[in-house]
Design a protein around this motif. Structure first.
Motif, PDB file in Angstrom:
ATOM      1  N   ASP A 118       0.818  -1.220   0.000  1.00 21.55           N
ATOM      2  CA  ASP A 118       0.000   0.000   0.000  1.00 21.55           C
ATOM      3  C   ASP A 118       0.851   1.268   0.000  1.00 21.55           C
ATOM      4  OD1 ASP A 118       0.815  -0.545   2.617  1.00 21.55           O
ATOM      5  OD2 ASP A 118      -0.927   0.426   3.499  1.00 21.55           O
ATOM      6  N   ARG A 119       2.041   1.217   0.630  1.00 21.81           N
ATOM      7  CA  ARG A 119       2.891   2.429   0.646  1.00 21.81           C
ATOM      8  C   ARG A 119       3.386   2.777  -0.742  1.00 21.81           C
ATOM      9  NH1 ARG A 119       6.349   0.383   5.499  1.00 21.81           N
ATOM     10  NH2 ARG A 119       6.945  -0.895   3.750  1.00 21.81           N
ATOM     11  N   GLU A 120       3.806   1.744  -1.518  1.00 26.67           N
ATOM     12  CA  GLU A 120       4.291   1.989  -2.876  1.00 26.67           C
ATOM     13  C   GLU A 120       3.166   2.464  -3.786  1.00 26.67           C
ATOM     14  OE1 GLU A 120       7.573   1.659  -4.666  1.00 26.67           O
ATOM     15  OE2 GLU A 120       7.664   2.439  -2.636  1.00 26.67           O
ATOM     16  N   ILE A 121       1.996   1.843  -3.659  1.00 32.22           N
ATOM     17  CA  ILE A 121       0.847   2.270  -4.474  1.00 32.22           C
ATOM     18  C   ILE A 121       0.472   3.710  -4.132  1.00 32.22           C
ATOM     19  CG2 ILE A 121      -1.602   1.877  -4.945  1.00 32.22           C
ATOM     20  CD1 ILE A 121      -1.041  -1.144  -4.543  1.00 32.22           C
ATOM     21  N   SER A 122       0.414   4.003  -2.850  1.00 32.78           N
ATOM     22  CA  SER A 122       0.089   5.372  -2.413  1.00 32.78           C
ATOM     23  C   SER A 122       1.131   6.366  -2.923  1.00 32.78           C
ATOM     24  CB  SER A 122       0.010   5.413  -0.883  1.00 32.78           C
ATOM     25  OG  SER A 122      -0.203   6.729  -0.443  1.00 32.78           O
ATOM     26  N   ARG A 123       2.407   5.968  -2.884  1.00 34.10           N
ATOM     27  CA  ARG A 123       3.492   6.868  -3.314  1.00 34.10           C
ATOM     28  C   ARG A 123       3.350   7.238  -4.790  1.00 34.10           C
ATOM     29  NH1 ARG A 123       8.019   6.494  -6.152  1.00 34.10           N
ATOM     30  NH2 ARG A 123       7.836   4.246  -6.427  1.00 34.10           N
ATOM     31  N   ILE A 124       3.114   6.257  -5.652  1.00 38.01           N
ATOM     32  CA  ILE A 124       3.035   6.595  -7.078  1.00 38.01           C
ATOM     33  C   ILE A 124       1.776   7.405  -7.386  1.00 38.01           C
ATOM     34  CG2 ILE A 124       4.507   4.685  -7.876  1.00 38.01           C
ATOM     35  CD1 ILE A 124       1.862   3.406  -8.975  1.00 38.01           C
ATOM     36  N   ILE A 125       0.658   7.102  -6.690  1.00 38.14           N
ATOM     37  CA  ILE A 125      -0.571   7.867  -6.955  1.00 38.14           C
ATOM     38  C   ILE A 125      -0.396   9.316  -6.484  1.00 38.14           C
ATOM     39  CG2 ILE A 125      -3.055   8.045  -6.484  1.00 38.14           C
ATOM     40  CD1 ILE A 125      -3.120   4.995  -6.189  1.00 38.14           C
ATOM     41  N   THR A 126       0.346   9.497  -5.395  1.00 38.04           N
ATOM     42  CA  THR A 126       0.627  10.859  -4.914  1.00 38.04           C
ATOM     43  C   THR A 126       1.592  11.571  -5.852  1.00 38.04           C
ATOM     44  OG1 THR A 126       0.328  10.175  -2.613  1.00 38.04           O
ATOM     45  CG2 THR A 126       1.542  12.218  -2.980  1.00 38.04           C
ATOM     46  N   THR A 173     -17.183  17.204  -8.481  1.00 37.39           N
ATOM     47  CA  THR A 173     -16.534  18.335  -9.159  1.00 37.39           C
ATOM     48  C   THR A 173     -15.226  17.872  -9.804  1.00 37.39           C
ATOM     49  OG1 THR A 173     -15.378  18.935  -7.121  1.00 37.39           O
ATOM     50  CG2 THR A 173     -17.486  20.030  -7.546  1.00 37.39           C
ATOM     51  N   GLY A 174     -14.737  18.655 -10.748  1.00 38.55           N
ATOM     52  CA  GLY A 174     -13.435  18.363 -11.349  1.00 38.55           C
ATOM     53  C   GLY A 174     -13.483  17.214 -12.335  1.00 38.55           C
ATOM     54  N   PRO A 175     -12.292  16.676 -12.688  1.00 40.50           N
ATOM     55  CA  PRO A 175     -12.225  15.617 -13.701  1.00 40.50           C
ATOM     56  C   PRO A 175     -12.765  14.289 -13.172  1.00 40.50           C
ATOM     57  CG  PRO A 175     -10.062  15.990 -12.735  1.00 40.50           C
ATOM     58  CD  PRO A 175     -10.978  17.028 -12.147  1.00 40.50           C
ATOM     59  N   HIS A 176     -12.778  13.288 -14.037  1.00 44.00           N
ATOM     60  CA  HIS A 176     -13.210  11.936 -13.657  1.00 44.00           C
ATOM     61  C   HIS A 176     -12.426  11.492 -12.421  1.00 44.00           C
ATOM     62  CE1 HIS A 176     -13.812   7.602 -13.816  1.00 44.00           C
ATOM     63  NE2 HIS A 176     -14.738   7.775 -14.743  1.00 44.00           N
ATOM     64  N   PRO A 177     -13.108  10.899 -11.425  1.00 44.75           N
ATOM     65  CA  PRO A 177     -12.402  10.530 -10.180  1.00 44.75           C
ATOM     66  C   PRO A 177     -11.210   9.594 -10.373  1.00 44.75           C
ATOM     67  CG  PRO A 177     -14.686   9.708 -10.197  1.00 44.75           C
ATOM     68  CD  PRO A 177     -14.549  10.643 -11.349  1.00 44.75           C
ATOM     69  N   ALA A 178     -11.207   8.806 -11.458  1.00 45.00           N
ATOM     70  CA  ALA A 178     -10.101   7.856 -11.671  1.00 45.00           C
ATOM     71  C   ALA A 178      -8.968   8.450 -12.496  1.00 45.00           C
ATOM     72  CB  ALA A 178     -10.624   6.594 -12.360  1.00 45.00           C
ATOM     73  N   LYS A 179      -9.144   9.663 -13.005  1.00 47.43           N
ATOM     74  CA  LYS A 179      -8.172  10.222 -13.966  1.00 47.43           C
ATOM     75  C   LYS A 179      -6.752  10.242 -13.397  1.00 47.43           C
ATOM     76  CE  LYS A 179      -7.013  14.231 -16.750  1.00 47.43           C
ATOM     77  NZ  LYS A 179      -7.295  15.619 -17.136  1.00 47.43           N
ATOM     78  N   ARG A 180      -6.582  10.752 -12.184  1.00 46.06           N
ATOM     79  CA  ARG A 180      -5.233  10.928 -11.623  1.00 46.06           C
ATOM     80  C   ARG A 180      -4.579   9.581 -11.306  1.00 46.06           C
ATOM     81  NH1 ARG A 180      -8.172  15.179  -8.969  1.00 46.06           N
ATOM     82  NH2 ARG A 180      -7.531  17.209  -9.754  1.00 46.06           N
ATOM     83  N   THR A 181      -5.367   8.649 -10.799  1.00 46.52           N
ATOM     84  CA  THR A 181      -4.815   7.327 -10.477  1.00 46.52           C
ATOM     85  C   THR A 181      -4.398   6.589 -11.748  1.00 46.52           C
ATOM     86  OG1 THR A 181      -6.140   7.181  -8.455  1.00 46.52           O
ATOM     87  CG2 THR A 181      -5.286   5.107  -9.346  1.00 46.52           C
ATOM     88  N   PHE A 182      -5.220   6.658 -12.795  1.00 52.00           N
ATOM     89  CA  PHE A 182      -4.877   6.012 -14.059  1.00 52.00           C
ATOM     90  C   PHE A 182      -3.619   6.638 -14.656  1.00 52.00           C
ATOM     91  CE2 PHE A 182      -8.513   3.547 -13.639  1.00 52.00           C
ATOM     92  CZ  PHE A 182      -8.718   2.709 -14.730  1.00 52.00           C
ATOM     93  N   GLN A 183      -3.509   7.971 -14.571  1.00 43.87           N
ATOM     94  CA  GLN A 183      -2.293   8.644 -15.050  1.00 43.87           C
ATOM     95  C   GLN A 183      -1.076   8.122 -14.290  1.00 43.87           C
ATOM     96  OE1 GLN A 183      -2.042  13.101 -15.487  1.00 43.87           O
ATOM     97  NE2 GLN A 183      -0.506  12.915 -13.873  1.00 43.87           N
ATOM     98  N   ALA A 184      -1.204   8.006 -12.971  1.00 50.06           N
ATOM     99  CA  ALA A 184      -0.082   7.561 -12.134  1.00 50.06           C
ATOM    100  C   ALA A 184       0.350   6.139 -12.496  1.00 50.06           C
ATOM    101  CB  ALA A 184      -0.478   7.628 -10.662  1.00 50.06           C
ATOM    102  N   LEU A 185      -0.613   5.253 -12.670  1.00 48.21           N
ATOM    103  CA  LEU A 185      -0.291   3.867 -13.022  1.00 48.21           C
ATOM    104  C   LEU A 185       0.403   3.796 -14.380  1.00 48.21           C
ATOM    105  CD1 LEU A 185      -3.560   2.098 -11.805  1.00 48.21           C
ATOM    106  CD2 LEU A 185      -1.261   1.745 -10.872  1.00 48.21           C
TER     107      LEU A 185
END
Length: 311
Positions: free
Chosen positions: A144-152, A197-209
């Motif tokens: 979870d730390r690595e996943i959280s790190r890349i999404i951040t 509000t804002g972009p699709h909720p998954a947009k940032r996570t998909f970009q990070a992955l």
């Protein structure tokens, strides 16, 4: 042949100040829009080397660039190997290098590649289908730390920790196999008010992955560093970025190599010769798409173009 609207096409190619007998590299062939325009400016003595790690892009280019193929060389490679590609072709210097970073529209639109949160598909996200790491590997095996790190870091997502925890909880019941499953998990981790509000909720996570799977930022840094080495004096680099992380790397790398005057501020003129810089900025501020371009292609909204010249 796939559909693709090339972003900042004229501006990026104009930035290269093309000479008909020059040698140019399009590091991100994609839909071949920039390559086609570069090739159209070249005479019989000119040459274009176009790189892409996606077989679809290379197959498409053979059709789209058919009229220019006597002066075009297509190479399947990541631009992080730019210097090696040129060595293999016995080229010791080029007159211009173009980068159009990020994911191309055809990759987003072909649902089965797993890049899009709007299509249900296997969790893949590899630009190079021969690559080892997939989004499935990250989501189902990283802690979870690595996943959280890349999404951040790569997604600049403020709910990264919550999303990472939800991913871990979901995969304990069953592996997460598709983009559709992942989208629902991400939505459940983001407060309802923030989802509205804002972009699709998954947009940032998909970009990070996607960035993590393809090591996009590491490749950008390596490719830009090598560009400065392979450019001939007077040669130019045109770099289009699509988010703040990419733009920051380009801006900082250019700044590192720009010549700087070290004379005291009260000197009436520079006597130091500008230090030992390797570049000068052609664009002080990034060029952004016109309103007309944005109407035709909303995906261009975040694009920025920076141009630098080798001294």
């Amino acid at each position: 042949m796939f559909q693709h609207i090339t972003v900042l096409k004229e501006e990026a190619v104009d930035g290269l100040a093309i000479k008909p007998d020059g040698i140019y590299v399009d590091c991100t062939l994609g839909g071949a829009g920039h390559s086609e325009l570069i090739a159209s400016h070249l005479g019989p003595g000119g040459r274009l080397i176009a790189l892409d790690q996606d077989d679809w892009a290379l197959d498409n280019a053979k059709v789209r660039l058919a009229a220019y193929m006597e002066r075009v060389t297509l190479v399947k490679s990541n631009f992080r190997y730019l210097a090696q590609v040129l060595r293999d072709l016995n080229i010791d210097g080029v007159d211009g290098v173009l980068f159009d970073l990020g994911v191309s529209s055809p990759q987003l639109d072909e649902g089965e590649r797993g890049f899009s949160y709007n299509h249900d598909a296997p969790l893949d996200m590899r630009m190079d289908q021969d690559g080892m790491l997939t989004a499935n590997d990250i989501v189902n095996t990283w802690d979870d730390r690595e996943i959280s790190r890349i999404i951040t870091n790569y997604g600049e997502e403020k709910f990264a920790r919550s999303i990472a925890r939800k991913i871990i909880a979901a995969r304990e019941k069953a592996p997460i196999e598709t983009t559709g499953e992942l989208v629902e998990i991400i939505k459940s981790a983001i407060p309802a008010a923030a989802r509205r509000t804002g972009p699709h909720p998954a947009k940032r996570t998909f970009q990070a992955l996607r960035i993590a799977v393809n090591d996009e930022l590491g490749a950008e840094e390596a490719g830009l560093e090598q560009t400065i080495d392979v450019l001939k004096p007077g040669g130019r680099a045109s770099v289009i970025t699509f988010h703040s992380l990419e733009d920051r790397i380009c801006k900082q790398l250019f700044a590192k190599f720009v010549e700087k005057c070290t004379c005291p501020p009260d000197f009436p003129m520079c006597v130091c010769g500008g230090g030992n810089g390797k570049l000068k900025l052609v664009t002080r501020k990034p060029i952004v798409p016109s309103e007309t371009e944005l109407e035709q292609n909303p995906r261009a909204r975040s694009a920025k173009l920076r141009v630098a010249e080798k001294l």
